[in-house]
Design an enzyme around this catalytic site. Sequence first.
Site, PDB file in Angstrom:
ATOM      1  N   GLU A 121       8.762  -4.572  -1.031  1.00 18.63           N
ATOM      2  CA  GLU A 121       7.581  -3.699  -0.873  1.00 18.63           C
ATOM      3  C   GLU A 121       7.946  -2.243  -1.117  1.00 18.63           C
ATOM      4  OE1 GLU A 121       4.929  -5.316  -0.903  1.00 18.63           O
ATOM      5  OE2 GLU A 121       5.804  -7.232  -0.315  1.00 18.63           O
TER       6      GLU A 121
ATOM      7  N   ASN B  17       0.836  -1.205   0.000  1.00 22.89           N
ATOM      8  CA  ASN B  17       0.000   0.000   0.000  1.00 22.89           C
ATOM      9  C   ASN B  17       0.873   1.258   0.000  1.00 22.89           C
ATOM     10  OD1 ASN B  17      -2.300  -1.777   0.779  1.00 22.89           O
ATOM     11  ND2 ASN B  17      -1.121  -1.920   2.669  1.00 22.89           N
TER      12      ASN B  17
ATOM     13  N   GLU C  42       5.322  -7.462 -10.129  1.00 23.30           N
ATOM     14  CA  GLU C  42       5.904  -8.428  -9.198  1.00 23.30           C
ATOM     15  C   GLU C  42       7.271  -8.954  -9.636  1.00 23.30           C
ATOM     16  OE1 GLU C  42       4.926  -8.429  -6.450  1.00 23.30           O
ATOM     17  OE2 GLU C  42       2.853  -7.762  -6.543  1.00 23.30           O
TER      18      GLU C  42
HETATM   19 ZN   LIG Z   1       5.046  -7.560  -4.655  1.00 22.90          ZN
END
Ligand SMILES: [Zn+2]
Length: 885
Positions: free
Chosen positions: A330, A297, A352
């Site tokens: 992240e 986030n 990703e």
């Molecule tokens: Zn990720």
Amino acid sequence: MSTTDLDTSIHNALPLNLQPTHYDLQIFDIDETNDTFKGLVTIDLDVIQQTDRLVLNVRDIVIDSVQLKFNLTKTVTEVGCTIEPTDVVNETVVLKFQEPVKSGSLKAVINYSGVIQSNMTGFYKSTYKDLASDEIKTMLSTQFEATDARRAFPCLDEPNRKATFQLSIVTRTNYTVLSNMPVLYCRTLDDGKKFATDSRELKVVQFEKTVVMSTYLLAWAIGEFEYLEAFTDRSYNGSKVPIRVYTAIGNKEQGRFALETSTKVVDFFSKIFDIDYPLPKLDLLCVPNFTCNAMENFGLLTFRATALLFDIEKSDPKYKTRVAYVVSHEIAHQWFGNLVTMNWWNELWLNEGFATWVGWLAVDELYPEWNVFSTFVSESYESAKSLDSLRNSHPIEVAINSAKDIDQVFDAISYLKGASVIRMLSQSVGIDVFLKGVSIYLKKHKFGNAKTVDLWSGISEASGIDISKLMDNWIKKQGYPYLKVESAGDNLTITQKRFLAAGDITPEDDKTIWWVPLNISVGSGTSVAENYALTEKSAVIPRPDSPFFKLNKDSVGVYRVFYSADLLKEISKNLDHFSAEDKVGLLADVNAAAIAGFLPTSKLLEFLLHFKSETDYVVWSEIIKSVEHLNSVWSETSDQRLSKSLTKFCRELFASQSERLGFEPKGNESYFDGQLRPLILLAAGTSGLEPVVTRCLELVENSTAIPPSLKQVVYSTVLSQKNATQEQFDLILQDLYNPSSPDTVETILISLGSVQNDLVIPQAVKLLEDCLTGHGRIALMNVNFLAGSLATNPKTRVLVWNFVKAHYNAIFETMQTSVILFDRFIKTLKEHADISIHNEILEFFSNKNVDGFNRSLQQALDQIKTNYAWIQRDKSNITEYLNVE
Ligand SMILES: [Zn+2]
């Protein structure tokens, strides 16, 4: 924004007539007892094309009232509308206007009621035990990726519908409230209103408006927190960025390592992307109940405890690398994913794959002594190749037809094959040039969305090479090749062909020709034909002037190499000349060749014996992976003598390293020996190597005296004994239920899968059964540590399958709320090697709804067939080699 080129016919995209620009969201009346809340959302939308409806995503939400205001050149008119019944399948609701809107803007003001979830998705509740009072406490937080923002507020819940968000939350005054942005203001409500379930005072917390971003990146959290704070070294717009690690009260010190890593990583990425960190703050929050490792986030990262917290005294040291990596991954997303977002979920790999590679790059920069790219080769690159060698794998870029398909692509192909092809490309063009291209891409698309081809065009601009030409087949086609290498005179003939684990390739399977950088190495870092890449089906190149050589230096290219017997023999004699990455690649290739039938399995066993004096822990982890798979599959022959001979082979393989390392660290031993000790002792102990077993039986008596790094060694070894006692089992459970460090639970659940004796086997299986049906003491978020471990154990995997068959409805009921967890559970079926179980599984699921896990199921079935074929093919070969009588 480039939403106009989105082809809505290929998936369930919402109509493009209205484009959201801003959400004003208020969350209030949060009732933790009845698990409900109220919301008021005002959505500003631009009218792109005439329409008579606003279609919004909703799930578990009831719309109480809607007011629509239409704004055209300063005149505001109210538009009447009807709320059509919610489409539960597509998770949409239509607000139908009384008259169409043609241009200008629209404001939709929606009052709604929502549900506080308990399944780790949407706006959900976690529970944990407070350290000081032992009371059970509650934390509320959100997990919106991929499609669960719609469970917290009505929205256009698609990655390319970016907007700004302003959030306010009403909650009790003793709670801390976090969100993507800093708090704008906080005031106690003075109208006498109290909290729904007690008489505490309420406050409203309003956050600053966010930057333009996707709905899945919005987040908030409410609870009793404490934090550690540090600042970046670099200044951004004149000030250093504050970074905080938030935990439940009493745990903040365990966040210190993550905090130290984060401040450096933010500066590192700002430098290599040549774009400053885009927000005024960054928070990292530990969430007690969490499905995955972490979530990126924007400005508020959320983690499960084992991916964020590290206790210097009590944690297993191997978790330190994991924390450093997950935190870096992240943080990388703040640029790659958040600032620039994939256009649609079919390109999830862009988020990703890249974050995975660059996450490791950051760890390598911060902790070069860990040599993490050798770990990457063993854990990521080889895992990706294993999965991608099944017929039911998928291309990196994959069609997504429904919301349920989305969760399935969060898999090893998107993350690990994605990262591996990025690593292959970055090494080919040079990492600096590659990062320059990434920077061009990020700058061009910031606060917008992009596609794979946009990344390639950035790298093409930086390198002067047509990247799409090299990479298209890697992204759009399933699978990868193996190279057959034959030497004749002064030349090598190299041929590429698609690799399938089962070795049963057909012409239909083998239509792709990949770009394959060869990188031939003759050891000790020297390489010839450095820039040569195979772009045809086969090629003849000059043979290196060396008796031994290896293709794919440092295992960077995503392919396997199968050498002729005499070439492999020369390599085996000269292993010392190769890097750890090279040895891992060689081991994995020889292993795959045996399973696929390119090489008799006895040759694999012979090859393993060349590594007895190896000291690198990553190389050993690849050897152990290979041996464990051998044991797991070959124990299903029910031939006790063969199993015993294999175990004896393992003991002999591990004996000299086990003796060299012992249980006590030497005064000046290397970092690698510290890592290698638990790995070797675990393998030696569970295969019954006498001195190791004896020491483990002593250590288990006093669990507090076991060094954290050896907990799994001791517990697994003890449980793998045929005469493990009830007392020993109970001692281990006691540690499970009163964990001494954040990682204790995961470690013990993995250890429990080693059970070998009839007294404790039913008890270990029962723990899993209770958890699967929602009645156990093991949190559902951890279920797959135990399930995976029991599945690799031939003595327990059939019991688990029998339980699944008998109680499927109850299991489905418990686990369907978290499709990702259920999907991972289904993956554990792949360990079977019996064709009758394969047929049972096929038959069993033939009349079941397999949405959300069908691909994993097909992959498991593929793998079982491969395991079975391996046994059929090589049983006499391996029996003969091991001299089984
Ligand atoms: Zn990720």
